[in-house]
Design a protein around this motif. Structure first.
Motif, PDB file in Angstrom:
ATOM      1  N   ARG A  40      16.928 -34.297 -22.438  1.00 45.59           N
ATOM      2  CA  ARG A  40      17.547 -34.695 -21.183  1.00 45.59           C
ATOM      3  C   ARG A  40      19.051 -34.454 -21.222  1.00 45.59           C
ATOM      4  O   ARG A  40      19.703 -34.730 -22.235  1.00 45.59           O
ATOM      5  N   PRO A  41      19.649 -33.976 -20.118  1.00 46.65           N
ATOM      6  CA  PRO A  41      21.089 -33.747 -20.111  1.00 46.65           C
ATOM      7  C   PRO A  41      21.855 -35.076 -20.173  1.00 46.65           C
ATOM      8  O   PRO A  41      21.406 -36.089 -19.660  1.00 46.65           O
ATOM      9  N   THR A  42      23.031 -35.006 -20.770  1.00 44.54           N
ATOM     10  CA  THR A  42      23.883 -36.190 -20.822  1.00 44.54           C
ATOM     11  C   THR A  42      24.588 -36.357 -19.480  1.00 44.54           C
ATOM     12  O   THR A  42      24.521 -35.485 -18.602  1.00 44.54           O
ATOM     13  N   LYS A  43      25.283 -37.475 -19.336  1.00 47.15           N
ATOM     14  CA  LYS A  43      26.017 -37.725 -18.099  1.00 47.15           C
ATOM     15  C   LYS A  43      27.073 -36.635 -17.884  1.00 47.15           C
ATOM     16  O   LYS A  43      27.285 -36.158 -16.760  1.00 47.15           O
ATOM     17  N   ARG A  44      27.708 -36.223 -18.958  1.00 43.75           N
ATOM     18  CA  ARG A  44      28.724 -35.176 -18.882  1.00 43.75           C
ATOM     19  C   ARG A  44      28.086 -33.854 -18.436  1.00 43.75           C
ATOM     20  O   ARG A  44      28.649 -33.126 -17.606  1.00 43.75           O
ATOM     21  N   ASP A  45      26.894 -33.536 -19.010  1.00 42.74           N
ATOM     22  CA  ASP A  45      26.184 -32.311 -18.612  1.00 42.74           C
ATOM     23  C   ASP A  45      25.815 -32.358 -17.132  1.00 42.74           C
ATOM     24  O   ASP A  45      25.939 -31.363 -16.411  1.00 42.74           O
ATOM     25  N   ARG A  46      25.352 -33.526 -16.671  1.00 44.08           N
ATOM     26  CA  ARG A  46      24.948 -33.645 -15.269  1.00 44.08           C
ATOM     27  C   ARG A  46      26.133 -33.432 -14.345  1.00 44.08           C
ATOM     28  O   ARG A  46      26.037 -32.760 -13.317  1.00 44.08           O
ATOM     29  N   ARG A  47      27.296 -33.967 -14.716  1.00 39.11           N
ATOM     30  CA  ARG A  47      28.492 -33.774 -13.895  1.00 39.11           C
ATOM     31  C   ARG A  47      28.899 -32.302 -13.858  1.00 39.11           C
ATOM     32  O   ARG A  47      29.335 -31.795 -12.822  1.00 39.11           O
ATOM     33  N   ALA A  48      28.760 -31.605 -15.007  1.00 40.87           N
ATOM     34  CA  ALA A  48      29.085 -30.177 -15.045  1.00 40.87           C
ATOM     35  C   ALA A  48      28.130 -29.385 -14.170  1.00 40.87           C
ATOM     36  O   ALA A  48      28.540 -28.450 -13.458  1.00 40.87           O
ATOM     37  N   ILE A  49      26.851 -29.742 -14.184  1.00 41.03           N
ATOM     38  CA  ILE A  49      25.853 -29.071 -13.350  1.00 41.03           C
ATOM     39  C   ILE A  49      26.151 -29.314 -11.874  1.00 41.03           C
ATOM     40  O   ILE A  49      26.108 -28.395 -11.044  1.00 41.03           O
ATOM     41  N   ASP A  50      26.488 -30.569 -11.538  1.00 40.90           N
ATOM     42  CA  ASP A  50      26.826 -30.910 -10.148  1.00 40.90           C
ATOM     43  C   ASP A  50      28.057 -30.142  -9.686  1.00 40.90           C
ATOM     44  O   ASP A  50      28.131 -29.686  -8.536  1.00 40.90           O
ATOM     45  N   ALA A  51      29.038 -29.981 -10.580  1.00 41.87           N
ATOM     46  CA  ALA A  51      30.247 -29.249 -10.220  1.00 41.87           C
ATOM     47  C   ALA A  51      29.933 -27.771  -9.966  1.00 41.87           C
ATOM     48  O   ALA A  51      30.520 -27.155  -9.074  1.00 41.87           O
ATOM     49  N   LEU A  52      29.005 -27.211 -10.714  1.00 44.07           N
ATOM     50  CA  LEU A  52      28.609 -25.824 -10.500  1.00 44.07           C
ATOM     51  C   LEU A  52      27.920 -25.645  -9.146  1.00 44.07           C
ATOM     52  O   LEU A  52      28.124 -24.645  -8.459  1.00 44.07           O
ATOM     53  N   HIS A  53      27.102 -26.595  -8.789  1.00 43.04           N
ATOM     54  CA  HIS A  53      26.364 -26.509  -7.522  1.00 43.04           C
ATOM     55  C   HIS A  53      27.200 -26.976  -6.337  1.00 43.04           C
ATOM     56  O   HIS A  53      26.795 -26.764  -5.193  1.00 43.04           O
TER      57      HIS A  53
END
Length: 132
Positions: free
Chosen positions: A115-128
């Motif tokens: 599962r992605p970490t909170k930091r990974d999720r924020r990076a993914i959200d920033a990309l989208h």
């Protein structure tokens, strides 16, 4: 020394190397220490030891592999028993360079591993562009 050339335990100021390594708690059993010596994996003051009955005395430097690390040990005293750890540590001085602490876990997560970490999720959200 006896007539056969073996180091005698009763010789003053000397002890069998396998016995000393076991006394100093570098090996769990004396037979493991003897096997390392017989395999030529131990050096005594720079010379390769091929017999477990080689004599060690205070002032000698031992070099051998323990796990993935090379140990360089200076013999300070000969023991007369395999005692507790503090007693065993008084028998030698460790000359090995300090070993960096190894982490139990890898600090970097492999891509796609769990599962992605909170930091990974924020990076993914920033990309989208969903993070706004």
């Amino acid at each position: 020394m006896t007539a056969t050339g073996d180091a005698d335990d009763s010789a003053p100021g000397r002890l069998r190397i396998d016995k000393w390594l076991w006394f100093a708690r570098f090996f769990k059993t004396r037979s493991l220490a003897a096997k390392q010596c017989n395999d030529g994996a131990v050096r005594l003051s720079g010379a390769v030891v091929t017999k477990a009955h080689a004599a060690v005395k205070p002032g000698d430097v031992l070099t051998f592999a323990q796990g993935r690390h090379i140990r360089v040990i200076k013999v300070l005293a000969l023991g007369n028993r395999r005692g507790p750890a503090p007693e065993a540590q008084a028998l030698y001085e460790d000359l090995s360079p300090p070993v960096p602490e190894e982490r139990l876990e890898d600090p970097y997560r492999a891509p796609g591993a769990g599962r992605p970490t909170k930091r990974d999720r924020r990076a993914i959200d920033a990309l989208h562009g969903d993070g706004e």
